[in-house]
Write a protein that holds these residues in place. Sequence first.
Motif, mmCIF file in Angstrom:
data_model
loop_
_atom_site.group_PDB
_atom_site.id
_atom_site.type_symbol
_atom_site.label_atom_id
_atom_site.label_comp_id
_atom_site.label_asym_id
_atom_site.label_seq_id
_atom_site.Cartn_x
_atom_site.Cartn_y
_atom_site.Cartn_z
ATOM 1 N N THR A 47 0.837 -1.205 0.000
ATOM 2 C CA THR A 47 0.000 0.000 0.000
ATOM 3 C C THR A 47 0.866 1.248 0.000
ATOM 4 O OG1 THR A 47 -1.764 -1.146 1.192
ATOM 5 C CG2 THR A 47 -1.784 1.261 1.273
ATOM 6 N N GLU A 48 1.919 1.232 0.796
ATOM 7 C CA GLU A 48 2.852 2.368 0.837
ATOM 8 C C GLU A 48 3.479 2.602 -0.531
ATOM 9 O OE1 GLU A 48 7.028 3.657 3.066
ATOM 10 O OE2 GLU A 48 5.958 1.844 3.679
ATOM 11 N N ALA A 49 3.810 1.496 -1.211
ATOM 12 C CA ALA A 49 4.399 1.604 -2.539
ATOM 13 C C ALA A 49 3.413 2.213 -3.530
ATOM 14 C CB ALA A 49 4.855 0.230 -3.024
ATOM 15 N N MET A 50 2.142 1.781 -3.478
ATOM 16 C CA MET A 50 1.126 2.318 -4.379
ATOM 17 C C MET A 50 0.918 3.817 -4.152
ATOM 18 S SD MET A 50 0.248 -0.195 -6.285
ATOM 19 C CE MET A 50 1.911 -0.829 -6.053
ATOM 20 N N VAL A 51 0.910 4.221 -2.883
ATOM 21 C CA VAL A 51 0.759 5.651 -2.562
ATOM 22 C C VAL A 51 1.971 6.428 -3.073
ATOM 23 C CG1 VAL A 51 0.645 7.329 -0.678
ATOM 24 C CG2 VAL A 51 -0.753 5.251 -0.583
ATOM 25 N N GLY A 52 3.154 5.843 -2.909
ATOM 26 C CA GLY A 52 4.359 6.507 -3.421
ATOM 27 C C GLY A 52 4.319 6.682 -4.923
ATOM 28 N N LEU A 53 3.853 5.658 -5.632
ATOM 29 C CA LEU A 53 3.733 5.748 -7.086
ATOM 30 C C LEU A 53 2.722 6.819 -7.481
ATOM 31 C CD1 LEU A 53 3.792 1.950 -7.974
ATOM 32 C CD2 LEU A 53 5.510 3.635 -8.607
ATOM 33 N N LEU A 54 1.637 6.915 -6.735
ATOM 34 C CA LEU A 54 0.628 7.936 -7.020
ATOM 35 C C LEU A 54 1.229 9.326 -6.880
ATOM 36 C CD1 LEU A 54 -2.290 8.901 -7.512
ATOM 37 C CD2 LEU A 54 -2.669 8.698 -5.047
ATOM 38 N N ARG A 55 1.991 9.524 -5.825
ATOM 39 C CA ARG A 55 2.576 10.853 -5.586
ATOM 40 C C ARG A 55 3.640 11.203 -6.619
ATOM 41 N NH1 ARG A 55 2.667 9.974 0.973
ATOM 42 N NH2 ARG A 55 0.657 10.991 1.389
ATOM 43 N N GLN A 56 4.231 10.172 -7.227
ATOM 44 C CA GLN A 56 5.216 10.405 -8.268
ATOM 45 C C GLN A 56 4.573 10.574 -9.643
ATOM 46 O OE1 GLN A 56 8.295 10.953 -7.815
ATOM 47 N NE2 GLN A 56 9.286 9.578 -6.375
ATOM 48 N N ALA A 57 3.275 10.267 -9.736
ATOM 49 C CA ALA A 57 2.626 10.154 -11.042
ATOM 50 C C ALA A 57 2.467 11.469 -11.785
ATOM 51 C CB ALA A 57 1.257 9.491 -10.889
ATOM 52 N N ALA A 58 2.713 12.580 -11.119
ATOM 53 C CA ALA A 58 2.602 13.869 -11.796
ATOM 54 C C ALA A 58 3.669 14.019 -12.873
ATOM 55 C CB ALA A 58 2.711 15.005 -10.786
ATOM 56 N N GLU A 59 4.771 13.266 -12.719
ATOM 57 C CA GLU A 59 5.855 13.317 -13.691
ATOM 58 C C GLU A 59 5.914 12.002 -14.445
ATOM 59 O OE1 GLU A 59 7.777 15.829 -14.468
ATOM 60 O OE2 GLU A 59 6.859 17.155 -12.990
ATOM 61 N N LYS A 60 6.010 12.089 -15.780
ATOM 62 C CA LYS A 60 6.128 10.880 -16.578
ATOM 63 C C LYS A 60 7.506 10.237 -16.409
ATOM 64 C CE LYS A 60 2.574 9.496 -18.962
ATOM 65 N NZ LYS A 60 2.132 8.108 -18.894
ATOM 66 N N SER A 61 8.535 11.075 -16.158
ATOM 67 C CA SER A 61 9.876 10.578 -15.936
ATOM 68 C C SER A 61 10.261 10.968 -14.531
ATOM 69 C CB SER A 61 10.857 11.192 -16.944
ATOM 70 O OG SER A 61 10.440 10.924 -18.257
ATOM 71 N N TRP A 62 10.557 9.992 -13.699
ATOM 72 C CA TRP A 62 10.766 10.333 -12.295
ATOM 73 C C TRP A 62 11.867 9.492 -11.696
ATOM 74 C CZ3 TRP A 62 9.485 5.959 -9.483
ATOM 75 C CH2 TRP A 62 8.569 5.089 -10.079
ATOM 76 N N TRP A 63 12.503 10.073 -10.695
ATOM 77 C CA TRP A 63 13.557 9.368 -9.986
ATOM 78 C C TRP A 63 12.976 8.599 -8.822
ATOM 79 C CZ3 TRP A 63 18.366 8.600 -11.541
ATOM 80 C CH2 TRP A 63 18.855 9.430 -12.550
ATOM 81 N N HIS A 64 13.419 7.382 -8.705
ATOM 82 C CA HIS A 64 12.982 6.535 -7.598
ATOM 83 C C HIS A 64 14.191 6.330 -6.694
ATOM 84 C CE1 HIS A 64 11.429 2.925 -5.528
ATOM 85 N NE2 HIS A 64 12.635 2.439 -5.716
ATOM 86 N N GLU A 65 14.254 7.080 -5.615
ATOM 87 C CA GLU A 65 15.337 6.901 -4.657
ATOM 88 C C GLU A 65 14.908 5.875 -3.631
ATOM 89 O OE1 GLU A 65 17.042 10.275 -2.863
ATOM 90 O OE2 GLU A 65 17.262 11.399 -4.716
ATOM 91 N N TYR A 66 15.676 4.811 -3.537
ATOM 92 C CA TYR A 66 15.302 3.731 -2.639
ATOM 93 C C TYR A 66 15.136 4.245 -1.214
ATOM 94 C CZ TYR A 66 16.702 0.809 -6.519
ATOM 95 O OH TYR A 66 16.816 0.236 -7.759
ATOM 96 N N GLY A 67 14.047 3.831 -0.575
ATOM 97 C CA GLY A 67 13.804 4.204 0.804
ATOM 98 C C GLY A 67 13.197 5.573 0.963
ATOM 99 N N ASN A 68 12.812 6.234 -0.138
ATOM 100 C CA ASN A 68 12.213 7.560 -0.030
ATOM 101 C C ASN A 68 10.694 7.391 0.003
ATOM 102 O OD1 ASN A 68 11.663 10.267 -0.048
ATOM 103 N ND2 ASN A 68 12.495 10.668 -2.072
ATOM 104 N N LEU A 69 10.008 7.685 -1.083
ATOM 105 C CA LEU A 69 8.558 7.521 -1.110
ATOM 106 C C LEU A 69 8.149 6.058 -1.269
ATOM 107 C CD1 LEU A 69 7.409 10.543 -3.297
ATOM 108 C CD2 LEU A 69 7.065 10.229 -0.852
ATOM 109 N N ILE A 70 8.975 5.310 -1.971
ATOM 110 C CA ILE A 70 8.651 3.919 -2.246
ATOM 111 C C ILE A 70 9.598 3.032 -1.444
ATOM 112 C CG2 ILE A 70 8.479 2.157 -4.062
ATOM 113 C CD1 ILE A 70 7.993 4.460 -6.018
ATOM 114 N N PRO A 71 9.102 2.021 -0.757
ATOM 115 C CA PRO A 71 9.967 1.170 0.073
ATOM 116 C C PRO A 71 11.123 0.582 -0.717
ATOM 117 C CG PRO A 71 7.662 0.669 0.464
ATOM 118 C CD PRO A 71 7.695 1.596 -0.707
#
Length: 268
Positions: A47-71
Amino acid sequence: MSQDKVAKLADVSTSVLQRLESGIPTRVKVRDIQAICDVLEMSGEATEAMVGLLRQAAEKSWWHEYGNLIPANFDVYVGLETAARRLTTYQPSLVPGLLQTADYARALIRAVKPAESASDHERRVELRMRRQAKVVRKHEPLGLDVVLHEAALRCNVGGSEVMAMQLRRLAEIGKLPNVSVRVLPFAAGAPVGDPVGQFAILEFDQDRRGEHVWPSVVYLESFSGCMYLEKTDEVRRYYRVLHSLRLAALDETNSRSLLRQVAKEFSA
């Protein structure tokens, strides 16, 4: 459960749920995602991961820093890799994970995670080996197209014996009808002009009309995080880069010859 039942229990409209399940952009709030995950009995981590993806969804190209928004242990890339029908990758310095031998993978994992226990290292090796099943399975194997810089062949990972075995494996697996392994030799220079880091292009299933169900995704990996590119012009740019690299690379037969030659050098 039916869409209607899930929508009712989560207190969202059926049309919103339909659009989510079809991958169609739609406005949705964090609490809606949380409610849907709750109805579907997803874990707190998922669920935390899905919420993190939603918050990142405003950008089509986005950085995923481990341990930040997404577990950190929710691996977005592995999910995409699992869903892909074809994967094309360029590797300038290392053998890609899908083609690594266990000993080669073990040497890299120990270097990246020196503080972990031996059992944790072995668990990571096992997971990496499990990913490779999709390449060698008989039913609908993953189409894998690899361009390796010659530097990856000569970068001594794990010692001479490990490298000799790894290079022989590359030469053999490249014979599979769904796998292509080609080497960009030192003699090719810099065919793109600019420095090109490692990247992978993931392509997905097509519908009955021959159109891709999901758009192609370019995956970029760096020391601090990962980037996923979906915009059409950005993806096309990497296809152009790939075309230039392929033109400069050796064909599959000559690539296998070079792989075996370097393997003999390590064995000498």
